[in-house]
Motif scaffolding. Structure first.
Motif, mmCIF file in Angstrom:
data_model
loop_
_atom_site.group_PDB
_atom_site.id
_atom_site.type_symbol
_atom_site.label_atom_id
_atom_site.label_comp_id
_atom_site.label_asym_id
_atom_site.label_seq_id
_atom_site.Cartn_x
_atom_site.Cartn_y
_atom_site.Cartn_z
ATOM 1 N N LEU A 32 -39.203 -35.136 -34.416
ATOM 2 C CA LEU A 32 -38.599 -34.438 -35.550
ATOM 3 C C LEU A 32 -39.683 -34.128 -36.582
ATOM 4 C CD1 LEU A 32 -35.254 -36.379 -35.922
ATOM 5 C CD2 LEU A 32 -35.721 -34.268 -34.695
ATOM 6 N N LYS A 33 -39.448 -33.072 -37.365
ATOM 7 C CA LYS A 33 -40.516 -32.606 -38.262
ATOM 8 C C LYS A 33 -40.014 -32.433 -39.692
ATOM 9 C CE LYS A 33 -41.873 -29.961 -34.295
ATOM 10 N NZ LYS A 33 -40.538 -29.982 -33.664
ATOM 11 N N GLN A 34 -40.893 -32.807 -40.613
ATOM 12 C CA GLN A 34 -40.601 -32.640 -42.032
ATOM 13 C C GLN A 34 -41.671 -31.752 -42.654
ATOM 14 O OE1 GLN A 34 -40.754 -36.331 -44.267
ATOM 15 N NE2 GLN A 34 -40.906 -35.234 -46.211
ATOM 16 N N PRO A 35 -41.281 -30.573 -43.192
ATOM 17 C CA PRO A 35 -42.274 -29.765 -43.889
ATOM 18 C C PRO A 35 -42.532 -30.354 -45.269
ATOM 19 C CG PRO A 35 -40.140 -28.703 -44.055
ATOM 20 C CD PRO A 35 -39.944 -29.957 -43.241
ATOM 21 N N GLY A 36 -43.777 -30.350 -45.720
ATOM 22 C CA GLY A 36 -44.076 -30.898 -47.042
ATOM 23 C C GLY A 36 -45.397 -30.387 -47.567
ATOM 24 N N GLY A 37 -45.809 -30.937 -48.696
ATOM 25 C CA GLY A 37 -47.049 -30.495 -49.323
ATOM 26 C C GLY A 37 -48.229 -31.347 -48.907
#
Lengths: 502, 330
Positions: free
Chosen positions: B159-164
């Motif tokens: 699973l993937k989390q987009p972030g800074g």
């Protein structure tokens, strides 16, 4: 039918005297901001934002949007006349626009920039009006692997921009890529090539490099030669101040190319107008019948990038207004402005505030038209700058450059860096290194690296992610074809003409 | 000449009587700015701190809280280090203030080029807090944070989390939740907030941890769903969404805080003046509307408590950064 009804709603909003005035004020400020290097639309919008609190949000947005696309018109002026990129996306315009000015064709260059901007700007709005929601959904199909493919496609343009020596072209490209990655790495938070300087932690601003390489280097090169009189051939008579019919015919493809490339790149958040103008210039040179004229004053080399950076504005408003996703830092400013006025930019904005969306769309048709009739009469006036003797012109160019560079970050290190890049540009010119690949490398290097690393993070290190997705596979195949075609051409030429040195 | 002298005396008398009439007020404040105020922010024009500062400059003018103009100076660069160094250089200057966010705490911890820390500056007041929420795309199968964690456990790293940036609060929250639950998912660094939203809406990535202003419109439009509030108490915006602790995931709560600081060596009376200014702002309806419009929460703290808050945040963030695998240099 529904679109027509909505457009008439929009026109009824945009054509009130108040909104027409705000539209004019916006595009006028935009033109000025575009002409002045350094200060860009984000800075101008931030400064004007407090004044907009008391306005109706639609009027305010009409004005701010006017600054956004108006600046794209003004950006070409100093690029063509003085070799100072007025906006980052106008760097490409310097390549041929300034050469045209030296050949006494400053008027046609400025004119074609305004006309290309008008055509591309208007079609950009048309795209925004007719298909914003479906286009925004299309843009959502682009994830890092697709971005990597787009950026790779852009990088292949190097093949057409290197000039005579492939080695020098590649060296310039790699140097540009290196300049682009200076700063903090997004993925590890580690500094790369900052030499312990805190000012370099956020990287070197593209404006600093481009003004140094183009404007300052140009002054240095010209100071060297003793004969100054024929630096600019002055246009004689009013007839030569505007593009001729033949010029417009020559630019037919450039208009289409600029419009489509700019609009498409504008749709993608985070890509940017500089990438759009770079790619459209590369395409223009690739399909041209006389590619050798590019860099020596080809009018298509002005029309394509100037068109591209304008339709980029229309494209950029698609995800912004229909989904609330900003594509650039100007877009982020406009988004913030909507919040400050108490509106909620997002998927519901068009339904909840149709007067805003359609009012802005209608005002952009008006605004582009205003910009055309504002900019064309300015052409003969601006061209008079070239009459200045060199002892007045060069200090002025240097002064504008220093103020412009300083105003980016209010940092003196940037001014020194500009001087350094001026010297570097001078040496590159003396040693016949091409400038365009360096600019391309600096603009595209870091986004390409970033998209590749993001893709590999998504796939846990599996490279096939780049080739298994339909959009990225298609674009990458196109990149391979573009990369190979000049070699194939050269080989076939060699077969025809017999062995020769390439 | 003579009449001039008399006028002068008269004015002097008037001034003295003024002090007696409003005695307490004048003595208590002591300091009043005598010219425009320079407001230093670490973001470029249009960035988060820049807009926050400009909105406050506008509000203090509209409410007549400060007798002079507040002029925003953008000292961007070095992830905030440039602005902090600039403010430290303004030591003793009573007409300069600056705005802080946790970036100014994190940057000196991770960036060896940074020369000063937030502890070198004078705390004035904390003004606003921005909570963090966990959101997923509306058609995703996860109804709660627990669902997501279970799914992540079944497919570690998928699973993937987009972030800074790696040091931003969204990644630190991810590290804390991973540590508390044993689940593993990927963190994809994307530069702009727009790209993060686009990747979530496009179905390329699965979970976003960010301030509600980044996602609220999509929640309202039915294209995203909030699965947890990463706060101590439930948010008034989403009263039905349980906090992460209610869902049995016990992690320390990090806060996106915004407020005001001054250069080093700022005297007590100057600090008291600025505290007073922001306390008055805090009570205006205009400020309350601003907070509500921008989905922020009131987080008012005075100078002394703010100093303590900076210290505890620094300790907490240092530990979490180390945990997250970021090289801590201080």
């Amino acid at each position: 039918m529904e679109t027509l009804q909505n457009l008439s709603l929009g026109l009824s909003v945009a054509l009130t005297l108040t909104n027409l005035s705000w539209c004019f004020i916006g595009v006028f400020i935009g033109t000025v901001v575009g002409i002045l290097p350094g200060i860009g639309p984000p800075g101008a919008i931030a400064m004007l934002l407090p004044l907009t609190f008391k306005l109706d949000p639609t009027s305010a947005f009409i004005m701010l949007a006017g600054i956004y696309y108006g600046a794209k018109y003004g950006g070409s002026t100093t690029s063509i006349l003085l070799n100072i990129p007025g906006e980052p996306s106008s760097v490409v315009t310097c390549l041929d626009g300034y050469q045209m000015a030296r050949q006494g064709r400053a008027g046609p260059a400025l004119g074609i920039a305004a006309i290309a901007s008008f055509i591309a700007g208007t079609f950009g709005v048309l795209g925004l009006m007719l298909a914003a929601p479906p286009l925004a959904r299309f843009a959502l199909r682009f994830a890092p692997p697709e971005y990597f493919a787009v950026m790779s496609l852009g990088l292949t343009m190097v093949a057409y921009l290197t000039g005579k020596s492939v080695v020098k072209g590649l060296l310039a490209t790699f140097f540009g890529i290196w300049l682009g990655i200076i700063g903090t790495d997004l993925f590890t938070a580690q500094s790369r090539y900052t030499f312990g300087q805190v000012e370099l932690v956020d990287g070197i601003d593209f404006t600093v490099v481009s003004i140094g390489l183009f404007a300052v280097a140009e002054i240095l090169v010209n100071m060297e030669s003793r004969v100054k009189a024929d630096l600019f051939k002055l246009p004689k008579g009013l007839r030569n101040l505007l593009p001729k019919l033949q010029d417009l015919k020559d630019c037919r493809f450039a208009f289409v190319n600029g419009t489509l490339v700019g609009f498409f790149v504008g749709l993608l958040p985070g890509a940017g107008a500089t990438i759009a103008s770079m790619i459209s210039y590369g395409i223009e040179k690739a399909v041209s019948k006389h590619p050798e004229k590019f860099g020596a004053g080809a009018i298509e080399g002005v029309a394509a990038p100037e068109g591209a950076n304008n339709s980029d504005a229309g494209g950029g408003l698609v995800p912004l207004l229909s989904l609330g996703i900003p594509g650039s830092n100007v877009g982020a400013m406009l988004l913030a402005a909507l919040y400050l006025w108490g509106l909620r930019p997002g998927p519901l904005l068009i339904h909840e505030h149709p007067e805003l969306f359609w009012g802005v769309v209608a005002s952009m048709y008006v605004g582009n038209f205003l910009l055309l009739i504002l900019n064309l009469p300015l052409v003969p006036i601006f061209v008079q700058i070239l009459r200045l003797p060199y002892f007045a012109l060069y200090p002025m160019v240097l002064g504008i450059s220093i103020v412009g560079v300083y105003s980016v970050n209010y940092s003196f290190l940037d001014v020194w860096l500009m001087g350094f890049f001026g010297l570097l540009g001078y040496l590159m010119r003396k040693l016949h290194f091409p400038m365009a690949p360096l600019v391309l490398g600096m603009v595209l290097g870091k986004p390409t690296e970033r998209a590749l690393r993001q893709s590999l993070m998504m796939s846990q290190g599996d490279f096939t992610i780049l080739f298994m997705r339909p959009i990225s596979a298609t674009l990458l195949s196109a990149a391979v074809i573009i990369l190979l075609s000049p070699t194939v051409q050269r080989l076939s030429l060699r077969e025809k003409k017999g062995p020769q040195r390439v | 000449m003579r009449s001039g002298k008399h006028v002068g005396m008269l004015l002097g008398l008037l001034a003295w009587s003024g002090i007696f009439l409003h005695g307490q007020d004048v003595w208590a404040q002591g300091f009043k700015p005598s010219g425009p105020i320079e407001v230093v922010v670490h973001s470029k024009a249009g960035g988060g701190s820049d807009l926050f500062a400009r909105a406050i400059a506008d509000m203090t003018r509209e409410e007549n809280i400060i007798p002079h103009r507040m002029q925003v100076t953008n000292k961007s660069g070095g992830s905030g280090a440039v602005a902090m160094t600039y403010l430290v250089g303004k030591k003793g200057d009573t007409h300069t203030i600056g705005f802080f966010t946790p970036v100014l705490i994190v940057t000196p911890l991770t960036l060896k080029e940074a020369q000063v820390t937030i502890q070198d500056l004078t705390p004035i007041a904390r003004l606003a807090l921005e909570p963090t929420v966990a959101v997923v795309k509306a058609d995703a199968p996860y109804k709660t944070m627990r669902d997501f964690v279970e799914a992540a456990k079944k497919n570690p790293g998928k699973l993937k989390q987009p972030g800074g940036a790696i040091s931003s609060l969204d990644n630190l929250f991810r590290m804390l939740i991973q540590k508390a639950t044993g689940a593993q998912w990927a963190y994809i660094n994307l530069e702009s907030g727009g790209e993060r939203v686009a990747n979530l809406l496009g179905g390329h990535m699965d979970l976003m941890l960010d301030n509600p202003d980044k996602s609220h419109e999509y929640v309202r439009a039915g294209s995203m769903r909030v699965i947890a509030a990463l706060t101590e108490n439930r948010l008034s915006l989403y009263p039905d969404v349980p906090t992460i602790k209610e869902q049995g995931i016990d992690i320390p709560i990090l806060t996106q805080s915004r407020g005001v600081m001054a250069p080093p060596g700022t005297s007590k009376e100057v600090v008291a003046y600025w505290e007073g200014v922001f306390e008055r702002l805090n009570k205006t309806p205009r400020w309350k509307k601003y907070l509500a419009d921008n989905l922020m929460e009131d987080g008012f703290l005075r100078s002394q408590e703010l100093g303590k808050f900076w210290d505890t945040e620094t300790r907490l963030l240092r530990d979490v950064l180390k945990e997250a695998g970021v090289k801590v240099v201080r």
